[in-house]
Motif scaffolding. Structure first.
Motif, PDB file in Angstrom:
ATOM      1  N   GLU A  96      70.000  36.286  72.055  1.00 19.69           N
ATOM      2  CA  GLU A  96      69.390  37.593  71.801  1.00 19.69           C
ATOM      3  C   GLU A  96      70.331  38.500  71.004  1.00 19.69           C
ATOM      4  N   ARG A  97      71.616  38.491  71.328  1.00 15.28           N
ATOM      5  CA  ARG A  97      72.573  39.317  70.579  1.00 15.28           C
ATOM      6  C   ARG A  97      72.656  38.872  69.122  1.00 15.28           C
ATOM      7  N   LEU A  98      72.690  37.568  68.904  1.00 17.31           N
ATOM      8  CA  LEU A  98      72.754  37.059  67.533  1.00 17.31           C
ATOM      9  C   LEU A  98      71.489  37.409  66.754  1.00 17.31           C
ATOM     10  N   MET A  99      70.322  37.207  67.365  1.00 13.25           N
ATOM     11  CA  MET A  99      69.059  37.546  66.694  1.00 13.25           C
ATOM     12  C   MET A  99      68.972  39.045  66.434  1.00 13.25           C
ATOM     13  N   SER A 100      69.415  39.844  67.386  1.00 16.04           N
ATOM     14  CA  SER A 100      69.371  41.301  67.215  1.00 16.04           C
ATOM     15  C   SER A 100      70.263  41.747  66.065  1.00 16.04           C
ATOM     16  N   ALA A 101      71.424  41.144  65.933  1.00 16.37           N
ATOM     17  CA  ALA A 101      72.322  41.495  64.831  1.00 16.37           C
ATOM     18  C   ALA A 101      71.679  41.133  63.490  1.00 16.37           C
ATOM     19  N   TYR A 102      71.118  39.942  63.397  1.00 14.94           N
ATOM     20  CA  TYR A 102      70.446  39.505  62.167  1.00 14.94           C
ATOM     21  C   TYR A 102      69.293  40.451  61.832  1.00 14.94           C
ATOM     22  N   ASN A 103      68.436  40.682  62.803  1.00 15.29           N
ATOM     23  CA  ASN A 103      67.276  41.548  62.578  1.00 15.29           C
ATOM     24  C   ASN A 103      67.686  42.984  62.281  1.00 15.29           C
ATOM     25  N   GLY A 104      68.776  43.444  62.889  1.00 16.37           N
ATOM     26  CA  GLY A 104      69.277  44.791  62.607  1.00 16.37           C
ATOM     27  C   GLY A 104      69.705  44.934  61.159  1.00 16.37           C
ATOM     28  N   GLY A 105      70.391  43.924  60.643  1.00 17.02           N
ATOM     29  CA  GLY A 105      70.791  43.947  59.231  1.00 17.02           C
ATOM     30  C   GLY A 105      69.578  43.931  58.314  1.00 17.02           C
ATOM     31  N   PHE A 106      68.607  43.115  58.668  1.00 19.29           N
ATOM     32  CA  PHE A 106      67.370  43.032  57.894  1.00 19.29           C
ATOM     33  C   PHE A 106      66.668  44.386  57.866  1.00 19.29           C
ATOM     34  N   ARG A 107      66.508  44.990  59.030  1.00 16.24           N
ATOM     35  CA  ARG A 107      65.804  46.282  59.130  1.00 16.24           C
ATOM     36  C   ARG A 107      66.558  47.413  58.442  1.00 16.24           C
ATOM     37  N   ALA A 108      67.881  47.405  58.537  1.00 14.49           N
ATOM     38  CA  ALA A 108      68.669  48.481  57.937  1.00 14.49           C
ATOM     39  C   ALA A 108      68.428  48.567  56.430  1.00 14.49           C
ATOM     40  N   TYR A 109      68.401  47.424  55.769  1.00 15.27           N
ATOM     41  CA  TYR A 109      68.189  47.446  54.324  1.00 15.27           C
ATOM     42  C   TYR A 109      66.721  47.645  53.971  1.00 15.27           C
ATOM     43  N   SER A 110      65.823  47.206  54.828  1.00 21.86           N
ATOM     44  CA  SER A 110      64.403  47.412  54.530  1.00 21.86           C
ATOM     45  C   SER A 110      64.032  48.889  54.626  1.00 21.86           C
ATOM     46  N   ALA A 111      64.806  49.652  55.367  1.00 21.72           N
ATOM     47  CA  ALA A 111      64.535  51.087  55.495  1.00 21.72           C
ATOM     48  C   ALA A 111      64.991  51.878  54.274  1.00 21.72           C
ATOM     49  N   THR A 112      65.951  51.344  53.529  1.00 22.08           N
ATOM     50  CA  THR A 112      66.514  52.100  52.408  1.00 22.08           C
ATOM     51  C   THR A 112      66.248  51.484  51.039  1.00 22.08           C
ATOM     52  N   HIS A 113      65.888  50.226  50.991  1.00 20.19           N
ATOM     53  CA  HIS A 113      65.634  49.549  49.712  1.00 20.19           C
ATOM     54  C   HIS A 113      64.182  49.087  49.687  1.00 20.19           C
ATOM     55  N   ARG A 114      63.359  49.790  48.928  1.00 20.96           N
ATOM     56  CA  ARG A 114      61.929  49.483  48.849  1.00 20.96           C
ATOM     57  C   ARG A 114      61.579  48.617  47.647  1.00 20.96           C
ATOM     58  N   SER A 115      62.439  48.627  46.639  1.00 18.99           N
ATOM     59  CA  SER A 115      62.230  47.786  45.470  1.00 18.99           C
ATOM     60  C   SER A 115      63.590  47.288  44.999  1.00 18.99           C
ATOM     61  N   CYS A 116      63.569  46.200  44.262  1.00 20.50           N
ATOM     62  CA  CYS A 116      64.816  45.631  43.765  1.00 20.50           C
ATOM     63  C   CYS A 116      65.366  46.533  42.662  1.00 20.50           C
ATOM     64  N   SER A 117      66.577  46.963  42.853  1.00 16.01           N
ATOM     65  CA  SER A 117      67.218  47.839  41.875  1.00 16.01           C
ATOM     66  C   SER A 117      68.638  47.337  41.640  1.00 16.01           C
ATOM     67  N   GLY A 118      69.306  47.992  40.749  1.00 20.30           N
ATOM     68  CA  GLY A 118      70.710  47.657  40.524  1.00 20.30           C
ATOM     69  C   GLY A 118      71.527  47.846  41.794  1.00 20.30           C
ATOM     70  N   GLY A 119      71.184  48.889  42.560  1.00 20.02           N
ATOM     71  CA  GLY A 119      71.878  49.137  43.824  1.00 20.02           C
ATOM     72  C   GLY A 119      71.622  48.035  44.842  1.00 20.02           C
ATOM     73  N   SER A 120      70.401  47.530  44.862  1.00 14.61           N
ATOM     74  CA  SER A 120      70.064  46.439  45.779  1.00 14.61           C
ATOM     75  C   SER A 120      70.834  45.181  45.411  1.00 14.61           C
TER      76      SER A 120
END
Length: 144
Positions: A96-120
């Motif tokens: 659960e800790r490993l899955m939560s860390a993976y999913n947390g990283g996924f969610r963190a970037y999905s909240a701030t990157h909506r389209s592929c950009s140079g920053g992404s």
């Protein structure tokens, strides 16, 4: 997990830098039936647990960013995370800790990157470099 097996797993994790989608996203964990006894207390985590969780978070972030930017290897990150969970998730709590860390990283970037950009793309490059450094460090220190 043996030190040699950990080293091989970590070496393969960051070998191809860009992959997938959140693990267990949308899946609900089922509670054990009420008649089952409480599981025994979890053994102390290995000394490399914080670094392993950081690596899992990086892999989740890369999974999102590479999918967002159309990376051909998008599924690779999810597959590698699955391999890491299978190798290191010796208890339900640890999985659960490993899955939560993976999913947390996924969610963190999905909240701030909506389209592929140079920053992404730059974020993905930096994360891949950090993940590679971390995997090599773990393999060198704990891989035997």
């Amino acid at each position: 997990m043996t030190c040699t097996r950990l080293a091989l797993l970590l070496a393969g994790i960051m070998a191809v830098a860009p992959f997938g989608h959140a693990i267990a996203q949308g899946q609900r964990q089922q509670s054990p039936p009420p008649t089952q006894a409480t599981p025994p207390p979890e053994a102390p985590p290995p000394p490399y647990e914080p670094q392993l969780l950081e690596l899992a978070e990086i892999m989740g972030s890369l999974a999102y960013l590479r999918t967002l930017c159309g990376g051909k290897e998008a599924d690779v990150w999810r597959e590698r995370m699955t391999a890491l969970i299978e190798a290191e998730g010796r208890t339900p709590q640890r999985r659960e800790r490993l899955m939560s860390a993976y999913n947390g990283g996924f969610r963190a970037y999905s909240a701030t990157h909506r389209s592929c950009s140079g920053g992404s793309q730059e974020a993905a490059r930096r994360l891949a470099a950090e993940g590679d450094r971390l995997a090599r460090s773990l393999a060198g220190r704990y891989g035997g």
